[in-house]
Scaffold this active site. Structure first.
Site, PDB file in Angstrom:
ATOM      1  N   GLY A 117       0.809  -1.221   0.000  1.00 53.26           N
ATOM      2  CA  GLY A 117       0.000   0.000   0.000  1.00 53.26           C
ATOM      3  C   GLY A 117       0.843   1.273   0.000  1.00 53.26           C
ATOM      4  O   GLY A 117       0.384   2.319  -0.461  1.00 53.26           O
ATOM      5  N   GLU A 140       2.675  -8.145  -1.846  1.00 49.76           N
ATOM      6  CA  GLU A 140       1.428  -8.784  -1.393  1.00 49.76           C
ATOM      7  C   GLU A 140       1.405 -10.279  -1.655  1.00 49.76           C
ATOM      8  O   GLU A 140       0.880 -11.058  -0.858  1.00 49.76           O
ATOM      9  CB  GLU A 140       0.211  -8.122  -2.081  1.00 49.76           C
ATOM     10  CG  GLU A 140      -0.142  -6.755  -1.531  1.00 49.76           C
ATOM     11  CD  GLU A 140       0.586  -5.613  -2.229  1.00 49.76           C
ATOM     12  OE1 GLU A 140       1.587  -5.858  -2.938  1.00 49.76           O
ATOM     13  OE2 GLU A 140       0.153  -4.462  -2.070  1.00 49.76           O
TER      14      GLU A 140
HETATM   15  N1  CO8 Z   1       1.960  -3.876   8.908  1.00 54.76           N
HETATM   16  C1  CO8 Z   1       2.094  -3.984  10.255  1.00 54.76           C
HETATM   17  N2  CO8 Z   1       3.290  -3.975  10.884  1.00 54.76           N
HETATM   18  C2  CO8 Z   1       4.397  -3.838  10.135  1.00 54.76           C
HETATM   19  C3  CO8 Z   1       4.329  -3.714   8.723  1.00 54.76           C
HETATM   20  C4  CO8 Z   1       3.048  -3.731   8.101  1.00 54.76           C
HETATM   21  N3  CO8 Z   1       2.871  -3.611   6.776  1.00 54.76           N
HETATM   22  N4  CO8 Z   1       5.590  -3.609   8.254  1.00 54.76           N
HETATM   23  C5  CO8 Z   1       6.408  -3.649   9.317  1.00 54.76           C
HETATM   24  N5  CO8 Z   1       5.678  -3.787  10.455  1.00 54.76           N
HETATM   25  C6  CO8 Z   1       6.182  -3.864  11.829  1.00 54.76           C
HETATM   26  C7  CO8 Z   1       6.855  -5.200  12.123  1.00 54.76           C
HETATM   27  O1  CO8 Z   1       5.913  -6.194  12.450  1.00 54.76           O
HETATM   28  C8  CO8 Z   1       7.755  -4.831  13.298  1.00 54.76           C
HETATM   29  O2  CO8 Z   1       6.953  -4.794  14.463  1.00 54.76           O
HETATM   30  P1  CO8 Z   1       7.583  -5.358  15.868  1.00 54.76           P
HETATM   31  O3  CO8 Z   1       8.745  -4.424  16.166  1.00 54.76           O
HETATM   32  O4  CO8 Z   1       6.458  -5.234  16.828  1.00 54.76           O
HETATM   33  O5  CO8 Z   1       8.038  -6.752  15.594  1.00 54.76           O
HETATM   34  C9  CO8 Z   1       8.169  -3.395  12.979  1.00 54.76           C
HETATM   35  O6  CO8 Z   1       7.219  -2.907  12.013  1.00 54.76           O
HETATM   36  C10 CO8 Z   1       9.551  -3.310  12.375  1.00 54.76           C
HETATM   37  O7  CO8 Z   1       9.588  -4.172  11.252  1.00 54.76           O
HETATM   38  P2  CO8 Z   1      10.689  -5.341  11.078  1.00 54.76           P
HETATM   39  O8  CO8 Z   1      11.222  -5.767  12.405  1.00 54.76           O
HETATM   40  O9  CO8 Z   1      10.095  -6.384  10.186  1.00 54.76           O
HETATM   41  O10 CO8 Z   1      11.812  -4.510  10.306  1.00 54.76           O
HETATM   42  P3  CO8 Z   1      12.925  -5.099   9.297  1.00 54.76           P
HETATM   43  O11 CO8 Z   1      13.887  -4.006   9.072  1.00 54.76           O
HETATM   44  O12 CO8 Z   1      13.430  -6.416   9.760  1.00 54.76           O
HETATM   45  O13 CO8 Z   1      12.096  -5.379   7.930  1.00 54.76           O
HETATM   46  C11 CO8 Z   1      10.499  -4.850   6.196  1.00 54.76           C
HETATM   47  C12 CO8 Z   1      11.506  -4.311   7.243  1.00 54.76           C
HETATM   48  C13 CO8 Z   1      11.250  -5.621   5.104  1.00 54.76           C
HETATM   49  C14 CO8 Z   1       9.784  -3.649   5.572  1.00 54.76           C
HETATM   50  C15 CO8 Z   1       9.512  -5.799   6.895  1.00 54.76           C
HETATM   51  O14 CO8 Z   1       8.963  -5.123   8.046  1.00 54.76           O
HETATM   52  C16 CO8 Z   1       8.350  -6.195   6.043  1.00 54.76           C
HETATM   53  O15 CO8 Z   1       8.485  -7.053   5.180  1.00 54.76           O
HETATM   54  N6  CO8 Z   1       7.148  -5.595   6.261  1.00 54.76           N
HETATM   55  C17 CO8 Z   1       5.954  -5.931   5.554  1.00 54.76           C
HETATM   56  C18 CO8 Z   1       5.952  -5.358   4.185  1.00 54.76           C
HETATM   57  C19 CO8 Z   1       4.747  -5.815   3.420  1.00 54.76           C
HETATM   58  O16 CO8 Z   1       4.528  -6.981   3.171  1.00 54.76           O
HETATM   59  N7  CO8 Z   1       3.895  -4.852   3.013  1.00 54.76           N
HETATM   60  C20 CO8 Z   1       2.713  -5.113   2.229  1.00 54.76           C
HETATM   61  C21 CO8 Z   1       1.538  -5.299   3.127  1.00 54.76           C
HETATM   62  S1  CO8 Z   1       0.098  -5.812   2.217  1.00 54.76           S
HETATM   63  C22 CO8 Z   1      -0.496  -4.360   1.566  1.00 54.76           C
HETATM   64  O17 CO8 Z   1       0.077  -3.319   1.717  1.00 54.76           O
HETATM   65  C23 CO8 Z   1      -1.750  -4.483   0.804  1.00 54.76           C
HETATM   66  C24 CO8 Z   1      -2.324  -3.082   0.474  1.00 54.76           C
HETATM   67  C25 CO8 Z   1      -3.700  -3.186  -0.104  1.00 54.76           C
HETATM   68  C26 CO8 Z   1      -4.666  -3.661   0.938  1.00 54.76           C
HETATM   69  C27 CO8 Z   1      -6.030  -3.683   0.348  1.00 54.76           C
HETATM   70  C28 CO8 Z   1      -7.096  -3.746   1.416  1.00 54.76           C
HETATM   71  C29 CO8 Z   1      -7.578  -5.111   1.728  1.00 54.76           C
END
Ligand code: CO8
Length: 266
Positions: A117, A140
């Protein structure tokens, strides 16, 4: 004054720098992931900025130096049902449409992860400037999902069908440099210079004739969805309309008088 018209905000910061509003998504603990309240704050903020004639350009960025927006909030996605998922996707699409058609230039200052997103939101902006440390992608598929904020549509329109399908099907993160090569971002700058560059570009765009800017955005966005002959008629109609503005008279007169034009948005 923008601040007096702003809704109450918990997850966004809004700052005014001259005619440029800077909106910062402020949930750094979750890398600025968009949950439902944040999306709604964005909707209300964008509507307030659209109404405020003192605002002539907008920058959207993320808090901290690690992430622009790391996507929709996966905590919410994990709970969704078919009905709430569809509603959520449509709400997100609506907010991004408002950004795309704000009628003033909106610059995404991509200061880190622009994933899912977050990448979709950046694509709805008028221009994208990325830090050289930024990473972009549509991951995604790695969650068993597909984009839901019109990413399948905007990505294909921005970079072409083949490149869009590769990014969407692999879910790979790409570097800012690669995003630039693909045409996904307009320019890449050293991370330390990102906000200065975004402010400079926004201030330059804010000094242009506002009604002409609005019509250009309309002509490109709406025209691209029309058959070419109709889009030409739409452009000609907007061209005629802009001829009625004081700014058109000021712009042409300033050129002939060899001075800088002072556009009022009228
Ligand atoms: N949602 C919720 N929490 C998140 C998200 C997210 N998208 N991204 C990161 N966080 C959180 C992590 O869970 C973590 O929380 P905690 O400290 O409590 O464990 C904190 O942020 C820090 O993240 P990381 O420890 O994972 O940090 P890294 O440096 O190791 O990694 C990344 C960074 C690579 C960005 C990794 O966090 C990651 O892969 N995040 C998810 C990215 C992702 O998949 N995004 C797509 C989501 S789906 C989407 O966007 C669909 C949109 C359309 C929706 C339509 C409606 C239905």
């Amino acid at each position: 004054m923008v601040t007096s018209q702003m809704p109450e905000l918990e997850n966004l910061l809004v700052e005014l720098d001259g005619a440029v509003a800077i909106v910062t998504v402020n949930r750094p603990k979750v890398l600025n992931a968009l949950n439902a309240p944040t999306l709604d704050e964005l909707r209300r903020t964008v509507l307030a900025l659209r109404r405020d004639a003192a605002v002539r350009a907008v920058i959207i960025t993320g808090a901290g130096d690690k992430s622009f927006i790391a996507g929709a909030d996966i905590n919410e996605l994990a709970q969704q049902t078919p009905v709430t998922g569809r509603d959520h996707a449509m709400r997100g699409q609506h907010v991004l449409d408002l950004i795309e058609n704000l009628g003033k230039p909106v610059i995404a200052a991509i200061n880190g992860y622009a994933l899912g997103g977050g990448c979709e939101l950046a694509m709805a902006c008028t221009m994208r400037i990325a830090a050289d440390t930024a990473k972009l992608g549509q991951p995604e598929i790695n969650l068993g999902l597909i984009p839901g904020y019109a990413g399948t549509q905007r990505l294909a329109r921005l970079v072409g069908r083949g490149r869009a399908l590769e990014l969407l099907l692999t879910g790979d993160q790409i570097s800012a440099q690669e995003a630039h090569r693909l045409g996904l971002v307009n320019r890449v700058v050293p991370a330390a210079d990102l906000m200065a560059e975004a402010r400079k570009v926004a201030a330059a765009l804010a000094s242009k004739a506002p009604v002409a800017a609005r019509y250009i955005i309309d002509a490109v966005n709406k025209g691209l969805e029309m058959p070419f002959p109709e889009a030409q008629v739409f452009e000609a109609t907007l061209f005629g309309l802009v001829a009625s503005t004081e700014d058109m008279r000021e712009g042409t007169r300033a050129f002939l008088e060899k001075r800088k034009a002072d556009f009022k948005g009228k």
